[in-house]
Write a protein that holds these residues in place. Structure first.
Motif, PDB file in Angstrom:
ATOM      1  N   UNK A   1       1.174   3.908 -10.125  1.00  0.00           N
ATOM      2  CA  UNK A   1       0.223   4.799  -9.468  1.00  0.00           C
ATOM      3  C   UNK A   1       0.110   4.403  -8.000  1.00  0.00           C
ATOM      4  N   UNK A   2       1.192   4.593  -7.275  1.00  0.00           N
ATOM      5  CA  UNK A   2       1.261   4.181  -5.870  1.00  0.00           C
ATOM      6  C   UNK A   2       1.864   5.286  -5.029  1.00  0.00           C
ATOM      7  N   UNK A   3       1.492   5.317  -3.766  1.00  0.00           N
ATOM      8  CA  UNK A   3       2.114   6.288  -2.860  1.00  0.00           C
ATOM      9  C   UNK A   3       3.579   5.920  -2.659  1.00  0.00           C
ATOM     10  N   UNK A   4       4.456   6.857  -2.949  1.00  0.00           N
ATOM     11  CA  UNK A   4       5.884   6.625  -2.735  1.00  0.00           C
ATOM     12  C   UNK A   4       6.410   7.714  -1.805  1.00  0.00           C
ATOM     13  N   UNK A   5       7.084   7.302  -0.753  1.00  0.00           N
ATOM     14  CA  UNK A   5       7.763   8.258   0.121  1.00  0.00           C
ATOM     15  C   UNK A   5       9.252   8.010   0.020  1.00  0.00           C
ATOM     16  N   UNK A   6       9.990   9.095  -0.137  1.00  0.00           N
ATOM     17  CA  UNK A   6      11.437   9.000  -0.256  1.00  0.00           C
ATOM     18  C   UNK A   6      12.074   9.086   1.128  1.00  0.00           C
ATOM     19  N   UNK A   7      12.884   8.101   1.457  1.00  0.00           N
ATOM     20  CA  UNK A   7      13.602   8.107   2.731  1.00  0.00           C
ATOM     21  C   UNK A   7      15.079   8.358   2.455  1.00  0.00           C
ATOM     22  N   UNK A   8      15.622   9.399   3.051  1.00  0.00           N
ATOM     23  CA  UNK A   8      17.051   9.682   2.932  1.00  0.00           C
ATOM     24  C   UNK A   8      17.720   9.192   4.214  1.00  0.00           C
ATOM     25  N   UNK A   9      18.274   7.995   4.135  1.00  0.00           N
ATOM     26  CA  UNK A   9      18.837   7.348   5.327  1.00  0.00           C
ATOM     27  C   UNK A   9      20.290   7.773   5.563  1.00  0.00           C
TER      28      UNK A   9
ATOM     29  N   UNK B   1      15.657  15.804  -3.714  1.00  0.00           N
ATOM     30  CA  UNK B   1      14.451  16.402  -4.291  1.00  0.00           C
ATOM     31  C   UNK B   1      14.348  16.103  -5.777  1.00  0.00           C
ATOM     32  N   UNK B   2      15.490  15.950  -6.430  1.00  0.00           N
ATOM     33  CA  UNK B   2      15.463  15.790  -7.885  1.00  0.00           C
ATOM     34  C   UNK B   2      14.867  14.458  -8.332  1.00  0.00           C
ATOM     35  N   UNK B   3      14.659  13.539  -7.386  1.00  0.00           N
ATOM     36  CA  UNK B   3      14.050  12.260  -7.749  1.00  0.00           C
ATOM     37  C   UNK B   3      12.552  12.396  -8.021  1.00  0.00           C
ATOM     38  N   UNK B   4      11.979  13.538  -7.656  1.00  0.00           N
ATOM     39  CA  UNK B   4      10.590  13.808  -8.029  1.00  0.00           C
ATOM     40  C   UNK B   4       9.540  13.309  -7.057  1.00  0.00           C
ATOM     41  N   UNK B   5       9.939  12.961  -5.854  1.00  0.00           N
ATOM     42  CA  UNK B   5       8.959  12.527  -4.853  1.00  0.00           C
ATOM     43  C   UNK B   5       8.838  13.539  -3.719  1.00  0.00           C
TER      44      UNK B   5
ATOM     45  N   UNK C   1       0.837  -1.204   0.000  1.00  0.00           N
ATOM     46  CA  UNK C   1       0.000   0.000   0.000  1.00  0.00           C
ATOM     47  C   UNK C   1       0.870   1.252   0.000  1.00  0.00           C
ATOM     48  N   UNK C   2       2.002   1.161   0.669  1.00  0.00           N
ATOM     49  CA  UNK C   2       2.926   2.287   0.773  1.00  0.00           C
ATOM     50  C   UNK C   2       4.308   1.813   0.353  1.00  0.00           C
ATOM     51  N   UNK C   3       4.973   2.576  -0.507  1.00  0.00           N
ATOM     52  CA  UNK C   3       6.325   2.221  -0.910  1.00  0.00           C
ATOM     53  C   UNK C   3       7.295   3.264  -0.368  1.00  0.00           C
ATOM     54  N   UNK C   4       8.305   2.771   0.312  1.00  0.00           N
ATOM     55  CA  UNK C   4       9.360   3.634   0.830  1.00  0.00           C
ATOM     56  C   UNK C   4      10.588   3.431  -0.044  1.00  0.00           C
ATOM     57  N   UNK C   5      10.951   4.450  -0.809  1.00  0.00           N
ATOM     58  CA  UNK C   5      12.170   4.378  -1.615  1.00  0.00           C
ATOM     59  C   UNK C   5      13.302   4.952  -0.785  1.00  0.00           C
ATOM     60  N   UNK C   6      14.272   4.113  -0.462  1.00  0.00           N
ATOM     61  CA  UNK C   6      15.354   4.560   0.409  1.00  0.00           C
ATOM     62  C   UNK C   6      16.615   4.857  -0.381  1.00  0.00           C
ATOM     63  N   UNK C   7      17.245   5.991  -0.050  1.00  0.00           N
ATOM     64  CA  UNK C   7      18.567   6.303  -0.589  1.00  0.00           C
ATOM     65  C   UNK C   7      19.526   6.520   0.594  1.00  0.00           C
ATOM     66  N   UNK C   8      20.802   6.549   0.299  1.00  0.00           N
ATOM     67  CA  UNK C   8      21.832   6.855   1.288  1.00  0.00           C
ATOM     68  C   UNK C   8      22.150   8.343   1.135  1.00  0.00           C
ATOM     69  N   UNK C   9      21.721   9.145   2.103  1.00  0.00           N
ATOM     70  CA  UNK C   9      21.887  10.596   1.991  1.00  0.00           C
ATOM     71  C   UNK C   9      23.361  10.995   1.944  1.00  0.00           C
ATOM     72  N   UNK C  10      24.212  10.190   2.547  1.00  0.00           N
ATOM     73  CA  UNK C  10      25.649  10.532   2.535  1.00  0.00           C
ATOM     74  C   UNK C  10      26.255  10.308   1.164  1.00  0.00           C
TER      75      UNK C  10
END
Ligand code: GDP
Ligand code: MG
Length: 163
Positions: free
Chosen positions: A111-119, A134-138, A84-93
């Motif tokens: 067509x799904x809710x995506x939240x970007x996580x900067x870990x 921010x440039x990833x568009x989410x 139901x919820x997708x968390x797209x994780x990146x490494x902020x460092x």
């Protein structure tokens, strides 16, 4: 029915570390070697009073498709279909890498809710990566430290609005 939340993203960004923290058992294998999680794992995730089904993806080694790109696509599409919820994780460092862009592209089509996580956002070394994300568009990324347990209140709000 329990809301299901899937963590997707390239190897080594901290997906299994977050999974372990929220599920509270060592169900997911964490290792410094990129892509070491062999399987997609599911467990009951908890943040405060919220309970949900959490899915840790990876296991790019075991998928049918021989190419890394194809294996990532398979896992991401499975997550798109079941979660139901997708968390797209990146490494902020590390900032935004071409592989992160690839995941973002796959997820933008769904067509799904995506939240970007900067870990790995526990120090100043993450600042540039947070802006770059921010440039990833989410939209605004959720700054998180899976290892240190920071940013979980923001994650709580994201999951809570899906329930
Ligand atoms: P996965 O491949 O995405 O599942 O990543 P893992 O959870 O296996 O973590 C990869 C590496 O990143 C491990 O060495 C973790 O200890 C480290 N890691 C995970 N979360 C954080 C964090 O919030 N901060 C820092 N500095 N390291 C982290
Ligand atoms: Mg993993």
């Amino acid at each position: 029915m329990s809301v299901s939340v899937a963590i997707v993203g390239r190897p080594n960004v901290g997906k299994s570390t977050l999974f372990n923290r929220l599920v509270g058992k060592k169900l997911a294998l964490v290792d410094d070697t990129p892509g070491v999680t062999r399987d997609r794992r599911e467990g009951e995730g908890r943040i405060g009073d919220l309970a949900f089904t959490l899915i840790d993806t990876a296991g790019y080694e075991d998928a049918d498709d021989a190419t890394l790109e194809g294996r990532m696509r398979q896992q991401t599409e499975a997550a798109i279909q079941t979660a139901d919820v997708i968390l797209l994780m990146i490494d902020a460092r590390a900032g935004v890498t071409p592989m992160d862009e690839h995941f973002a592209k796959l997820l933008r089509k769904a067509n799904k809710r995506v939240t970007l996580l900067a870990n790995k956002a526990e120090g100043r070394a993450a600042d540039a990566g947070l802006y770059e994300a921010f440039k990833l568009g989410f939209g605004e990324p959720v700054a998180l430290s899976a290892e240190h347990g920071l940013g979980l209140a923001d994650l709580y709000n994201i999951v809570a609005t899906a329930i």
